[in-house]
Each structure stands twice: as structure tokens, then as C-alpha cells.
Design a protein around this motif. Sequence first.
Motif, short mmCIF file in Angstrom:
data_model
loop_
_atom_site.label_atom_id
_atom_site.label_comp_id
_atom_site.label_asym_id
_atom_site.label_seq_id
_atom_site.Cartn_x
_atom_site.Cartn_y
_atom_site.Cartn_z
N THR A 179 0.84 -1.21 0.00
CA THR A 179 0.00 0.00 0.00
C THR A 179 0.86 1.25 0.00
O THR A 179 0.62 2.21 -0.74
CB THR A 179 -0.92 0.01 1.23
N PHE A 180 1.91 1.24 0.82
CA PHE A 180 2.83 2.38 0.87
C PHE A 180 3.46 2.64 -0.49
O PHE A 180 3.54 3.79 -0.95
CB PHE A 180 3.93 2.08 1.91
N LEU A 181 3.90 1.57 -1.17
CA LEU A 181 4.59 1.73 -2.45
C LEU A 181 3.66 2.29 -3.53
O LEU A 181 4.05 3.18 -4.28
CB LEU A 181 5.17 0.39 -2.91
N VAL A 182 2.45 1.76 -3.62
CA VAL A 182 1.51 2.25 -4.64
C VAL A 182 1.17 3.72 -4.38
O VAL A 182 1.14 4.53 -5.32
CB VAL A 182 0.23 1.39 -4.65
N ASN A 183 0.93 4.06 -3.13
CA ASN A 183 0.63 5.46 -2.80
C ASN A 183 1.82 6.37 -3.09
O ASN A 183 1.67 7.49 -3.58
CB ASN A 183 0.23 5.59 -1.33
N GLU A 184 3.02 5.88 -2.79
CA GLU A 184 4.23 6.67 -2.96
C GLU A 184 4.53 6.94 -4.43
O GLU A 184 4.79 8.07 -4.83
CB GLU A 184 5.42 5.95 -2.31
#
Length: 319
Positions: free
Chosen positions: A63-68
Motif C-alpha cells: 500500500t505504501f509503495l503504490v501510494n508513494e
Amino acid sequence: MKVVCIGEMLIDMVCTDTNQGLVNGVNYLKKSGGAPANVAAAIGKLGGTAHLVAAVGNDPFGTFLVNEIAQYNVNTNYVSVLPMSTTLAFVSLADDGQREFAFNRGADEQLSLDAEALSFLSSDSILHIGSATALLGGPLNDTYLAITKAAHKNGNTICFDPNFRIGLWEGKEAEFIEACTPYFKMADIVKVSDEELELFTKTNDMEAGCQYFHDLGVKIVLVTLGGDGCLISQNGKSTRVPAYKIKAVDTTGAGDSFIGAVLYQLSQHPADNTFYANDMASFVAFAGKVSALVCSSLGAMSALPTLAEVEAITFEINQ
């Protein structure tokens, strides 16, 4: 023109205990990473159109990576979220910015695409293949080859960065060379470090090494030389573009930001019948500035500059 980057998106766990290595390091900082993701982010941050094709896990890291990555203006329509762990890379740093890697693989190797996705991604695009993990096998390996073949058949410009990682291929260098060769045969542009040039060609003679790739059909060879800049080989001629003076803090993502900046320039300037022979030196000089700024800060993505930031700084050539 859009640039399609395919391969791993992962978490870089960067050890902040300088010169301790992964054995003795204790403190780690979570950063977005993965070579293709870094390249896409560099293009998006500069104002280009980048699509990332990757797979992450259905976990907080994914989730962090996609948002980032979305914050870098990267299209994530072809980022798959799979029911497994996100891939992690542990990175240690030395005072000179050099790194040690260890990988804990997860979702990245399970990436797959259907025929419709392959058709869209290979239309009106530049394809960048620069995944450190894609050649290890599994669905990602099959997908990697399929999209490259589709782009090659379609006449797309293809850029290949082999991204050799000793932590993944130690003792299997011959297998790595064999796995890379089909991509060299389809690529228009190849970017390698001087160490990678010697690995593939068994020579430290730059011109002879570059000729190895040209004999396979590569039009432009870019050899990154660290503080000595970059060697461009094209049409039987070699040009060395100098680097810029920096205080290296973290070289993670330096090569990715460099090739991302080159690809950004290519996407803004359609190829003529010389295939960028008159422009590549200026594209590389610009990319050197982007890479210098990335090396001056911690984090492969968080250090990426905008076009305005690059243009606002006066750079000093490293003599």
C-alpha cells in the motif's frame, strides 16, 4: 510519448549505520525502491509520462509503495496487488556512497500480463527493461520477455539496463550473461556500468566492449563511469560526457535516475533518422545533473528533482 517501465517495485530498508554493513548495522530507514520504479519516478518527477508495470503484496508495504509512486505522477494501472508479501531489499551504505544489498523476494516475481495489456503497453511507447530480479525465473521472467518481444515486433524504442546485483547472481554470472543476451539483441539502447561492461565482454577496453553490444544490434551504448562521467558509443564513435561535482551521500538509485532522465528526454524528442546521434550528448549531460542531485541526498525516490530544480542549479564539472 509514454515510457513503460517493467519489473520490481520494492521496499529499500536502508541501513543508516554508515560503514557497518548488513552484518553489523542495526538502524534501518524504509524507502521506496526497485530499479524500474525508480526510473519511472524519475521520468514522472521531471514531467514525463511514465507507466509502471509491477507487482506488490497485499500488505502495508505494498500500500505504501503504490501510494508513494503515484505521488511522482506515475501511472499505476498495471501495478498488481497480490496476496503475498511485498519484496524487500536491505541496503547498507559506506562513506563513499557505495552499497551492499540483500533481497527478501516476494510479490515482484509473480507479475503477469494478459494479451490486452501487452498490446496497450507496446503501442506508442518507449520500453525500459531494467529489473534486477526479472531474470531469476517465475512469471515475471515470462512477462518480461513477452513485453520485450511485443515491443520489438512493434518497432518501439527499447532500453535495457541489466542491473547486475552480486547479491542475486554471485557464482551464477554465466547464467546472468546468458539470460541478458536475448534482451541485448532486441534493445536499441543499453546502459551499463564500467564493471558490467567488463562482466559481459571480458575486457576493460571501452571501445572493444561497446562493440560487443553493437555487434548484437544495439544502436547506442551508455557506459556510466561514476565520477568520470559517461561514455556514449554510437555509429562507430565514442564521446565522453563529464560528471558533475557532488558530495555523495547515497548512490542508491543513481543509475536509475540517470537512465530515467535520458528516457525523459527521448520521450520529449521523437527519434529522427540519425536515432538521436546529434542529441545524445546533451541528453546525457542533463541526466548527469539529475543523477548528481539524487546522489546528494538519502533515498532513491525522495531525492529525485523536478525539471525546474535541475534548471535552477549551476553545476560544476568534475575535472
